[in-house]
Every structure is written in structure tokens, then in C-alpha cells.
Design an enzyme around this catalytic site. Structure first.
Site, PDB file in Angstrom:
ATOM      1  N   ARG A 100      11.915 -11.922   8.891  1.00 18.91           N
ATOM      2  CA  ARG A 100      11.909 -12.567  10.201  1.00 18.91           C
ATOM      3  C   ARG A 100      10.923 -13.730  10.181  1.00 18.91           C
ATOM      4  NH1 ARG A 100      11.682  -6.951  11.409  1.00 18.91           N
ATOM      5  NH2 ARG A 100      13.534  -6.184  12.523  1.00 18.91           N
ATOM      6  N   LYS A 120       8.819  -5.538  13.559  1.00 16.53           N
ATOM      7  CA  LYS A 120       8.831  -5.102  14.952  1.00 16.53           C
ATOM      8  C   LYS A 120       8.210  -3.716  15.082  1.00 16.53           C
ATOM      9  CE  LYS A 120      12.795  -7.768  16.599  1.00 16.53           C
ATOM     10  NZ  LYS A 120      14.144  -7.702  17.219  1.00 16.53           N
ATOM     11  N   HIS A 150      16.266 -17.689  11.562  1.00 13.77           N
ATOM     12  CA  HIS A 150      17.001 -16.447  11.727  1.00 13.77           C
ATOM     13  C   HIS A 150      18.388 -16.533  11.075  1.00 13.77           C
ATOM     14  CE1 HIS A 150      17.326 -12.479  13.567  1.00 13.77           C
ATOM     15  NE2 HIS A 150      18.604 -12.764  13.801  1.00 13.77           N
ATOM     16  N   ARG A 169      17.995 -15.578   7.548  1.00 11.89           N
ATOM     17  CA  ARG A 169      17.901 -14.114   7.462  1.00 11.89           C
ATOM     18  C   ARG A 169      19.303 -13.503   7.506  1.00 11.89           C
ATOM     19  NH1 ARG A 169      14.877  -9.367   8.920  1.00 11.89           N
ATOM     20  NH2 ARG A 169      15.778  -8.176  10.632  1.00 11.89           N
ATOM     21  N   HIS A 177      15.688  -2.802  10.021  1.00 11.80           N
ATOM     22  CA  HIS A 177      16.450  -2.325  11.173  1.00 11.80           C
ATOM     23  C   HIS A 177      16.332  -0.817  11.295  1.00 11.80           C
ATOM     24  CE1 HIS A 177      19.293  -6.055  10.911  1.00 11.80           C
ATOM     25  NE2 HIS A 177      18.183  -6.304  11.584  1.00 11.80           N
ATOM     26  N   TYR A 186      24.836  -8.042  12.009  1.00 13.75           N
ATOM     27  CA  TYR A 186      24.315  -9.225  11.340  1.00 13.75           C
ATOM     28  C   TYR A 186      25.180  -9.612  10.145  1.00 13.75           C
ATOM     29  CZ  TYR A 186      19.844  -9.707  13.728  1.00 13.75           C
ATOM     30  OH  TYR A 186      18.867  -9.948  14.644  1.00 13.75           O
TER      31      TYR A 186
END
Length: 327
Positions: free
Chosen positions: A183, A207, A273, A276, A299, A308
Site C-alpha cells: 500500500r 491496516k 494503488h 498494487r 487482506h 482486486y
């Protein structure tokens, strides 16, 4: 010097008039007034409201990274508003969104993030009865082309992006992003000392402040090594070209990638992004197990990875023929 005398002195020195005027004369005029020195928070309570909102969200359990993003977006908004939260109108919001799009050149996805932040903030103020009317009630979300936004770069487009890079900083940045799947926020916080160049690995904080190990390609390692030789200083993995060589902030990295894509003449809106997503799509189409890609991307839910990385019909057919048709 009391408040009245101070104000009178400022009037005399800041706004001189042709007729001589003394501090004593102005002080006499103001003697029947109550003068209070206004603070920034009193002129606009937005900063105070933002502080309370972030405190409430911290209690709700939001991660520090999310709170930081909220704080940055809301403080940017407060800088443009010279009024209290209760007096902000829907037109003020529309004007601010227009400013972000036209002057800051934010992509639609970034604009929607700001809209979502403002909607949550003013919704909270309304629920807490700090404002009588929610100025976000008439602001609609943007109609984003989510499928188009997730359309990965083709092999040809990626090569054109590489060819358009100028200098080893740009080359290393593109290669690291597209080969690690990191990210933007994860790359921005990395230091050179974090990298294991021999093993081509690095631990990043994603995250929810969760750490994971990611990998980067041989080409990325070579570009990073060349960049480290050519740059003048700094401890960050990607740093400013000017002293004191501070680490590049996410917005600066976004601008660099956008400039490279414009030089390459790509029609797609290229951003970190998308690189990515390109990593995930190419890995899946190349046969990598989706659960491995899930771990590399950080994830929690494999369904996010599948969104994605959408496989092409050609890849699905190839996989079917390889594993099913021949049996």
C-alpha cells in the site's frame, strides 16, 4: 498594557490617518466596550469539534492509521473554512469539493474519501446535537467506475511506464510498488534499514497496525541499490531530492507516479494503488494461489483479494484446460 490599550495602539499603528490620533483618544472612545481577545478556536470552533470527534472515534476502536487519515482530511477542510461548524452550509461543502477537484487535482476515489470523512464528521455533530442542520445531507456520493478503477496495467502499459521513468528514484519507486504489492502508506513509512536486500524482503505495517512480510523483485532490488548510490542523503526508502532529504509523503509519491504516467502517455489514471492491483492481477493470472496473494497484500478476507485480482477469460480457460480438460 490592557486589552483596550493594546487594541487602540494597533489601530493607530496599523491604520494611520491624516489627522493625528493618540492611543489615549482611541482608548477613551472604547471605554464603554468590553474587549475580549479572540482565540483561533473562538473564531472557528472547527478544530475543537474535530478534536472531540477524533477522541470519540478513538474510543469506538478505530485504528491510529484511520484516525490519522481522518485528522489530515478534516484539518485540511478546517483550513479552508473561516466559520464555526454550525454555520457551514451545503454550498460551502460543494465549494470545498470543487477546490479539491480543480485546484488539488484529486482523483474521484480520493474525492469520495474526503466526502465520506465529512459525511461521518457532520453526521456525528448532528447526532451529538452540536449542529441543528447537517450540511452533508444533500451531498451525494460520486458515481465511481469501480470496475474501471481496478483495471490493472497490461504488460505493455507497465513497460511504457518503466520507460518513462527519469532517474533511479522513479525507477526504484515503480519497481518496488509493482513487485511488492505494498500500500502507498506502507511504502511511505519505510526506511532503507528496513530492507533485507539479499533476501529481497521487508516487514511492513499495514491496516490495523498489523505487520507482515512482503517480497520485492530482483529488478526492484537493483533499482533501489542504484538509487541509494545516487541520492545525497536521508534515511527513508524514498526521500526528497532536496536537503534535509525527508521521507516522501504519500501525496508526493502520488504526484511522482502521476507525472510518470503522463510522460508515458497512458490513458489510464495511474496511481500507487493501481500498481498494487497490477501486482495482484499479474500474480493471479500467472498461477499464484489466491491465498498466497491474500497474505502478501495483507487482506483479512480472501474475497477482497478476488475483487482486486480479476482473472481474464483467457486465464480461466488456460487453468481449466490445465487442471480439468486433460483428465
Amino acid at each position: 498594557m490592557n486589552a483596550k490599550t493594546e487594541l487602540a495602539h494597533r489601530i493607530c499603528t496599523t491604520f494611520p490617518v491624516s489627522t493625528p490620533i493618540t492611543v489615549e483618544a482611541v482608548t477613551a472612545i472604547l471605554k464603554d466596550y468590553i474587549i475580549i481577545k479572540d482565540s483561533d478556536d473562538q473564531r472557528s470552533d472547527l478544530n475543537r469539534r474535530i478534536k472531540y470527534y477524533l477522541g470519540a472515534k478513538r474510543i469506538d476502536g478505530l485504528s491510529e492509521r484511520t484516525l490519522k487519515n481522518y485528522k489530515n482530511n478534516l484539518e485540511m477542510f478546517a483550513e479552508r473554512m473561516n466559520k464555526s461548524a454550525a454555520k457551514i452550509t451545503t454550498d460551502d461543502i460543494r465549494g470545498y469539493i470543487g477546490y479539491l477537484a480543480e485546484s488539488r487535482h484529486l482523483a474521484e476515489t480520493s474525492l469520495q474519501t474526503h466526502i465520506n470523512t465529512l459525511r461521518a464528521f457532520f453526521g456525528w455533530l448532528h447526532i451529538e446535537e452540536k449542529i441543528k442542520k447537517n450540511p452533508m445531507s444533500k451531498i451525494k456520493s460520486l458515481k465511481l467506475d469501480k470496475k474501471g478503477a481496478r483495471q490493472a496495467l497490461t504488460v505493455e502499459e507497465l513497460e511504457r511506464l518503466r520507460d518513462a521513468c527519469q532517474g533511479y528514484r522513479e525507477k526504484a519507486l515503480v519497481e518496488f510498488l509493482v513487485s511488492s504489492g505494498c500500500r502507498l502508506s506502507e511504502v511511505a513509512q519505510l526506511n532503507v534499514s528496513d530492507l533485507d536486500l539479499i533476501g529481497r524482503t521487508v516487514r511492513v505495517t499495514g491496516k490495523g497496525d498489523k505487520d507482515r512480510q512482503v517480497y520485492f523483485s530482483v529488478r526492484a532490488r537493483l533499482m533501489v541499490q542504484e538509487y541509494m548510490v545516487s541520492r545525497k542523503g536521508g534515511t527513508g526508502l524514498f526521500v526528497s531530492s532536496k536537503s534535509p532529504y525527508e521521507p516522501l509523503k504519500p501525496r508526493a509519491i502520488q504526484r511522482i507516479i502521476r507525472a510518470i504516467s503522463e510522460r508515458a502517455g497512458l490513458e489510464k489514471h495511474v496511481h500507487p494503488h493501481l500498481l498494487r492491483h497490477t501486482f495482484a492481477t499479474h500474480a493471479l493470472n500467472g498461477g499464484m494461489d489466491v491465498t498466497v496473494i491474500q497474505k502478501l497484500l495483507g487482506h483479512e478476507d480472501v474475497s477482497t483479494t478476488q475483487i482486486y485480482a480479476e482473472m481474464s477469460d483467457e486465464t480461466i480457460k488456460h487453468q481449466y484446460n490445465k487442471y480439468v480438460a486433460a483428465n
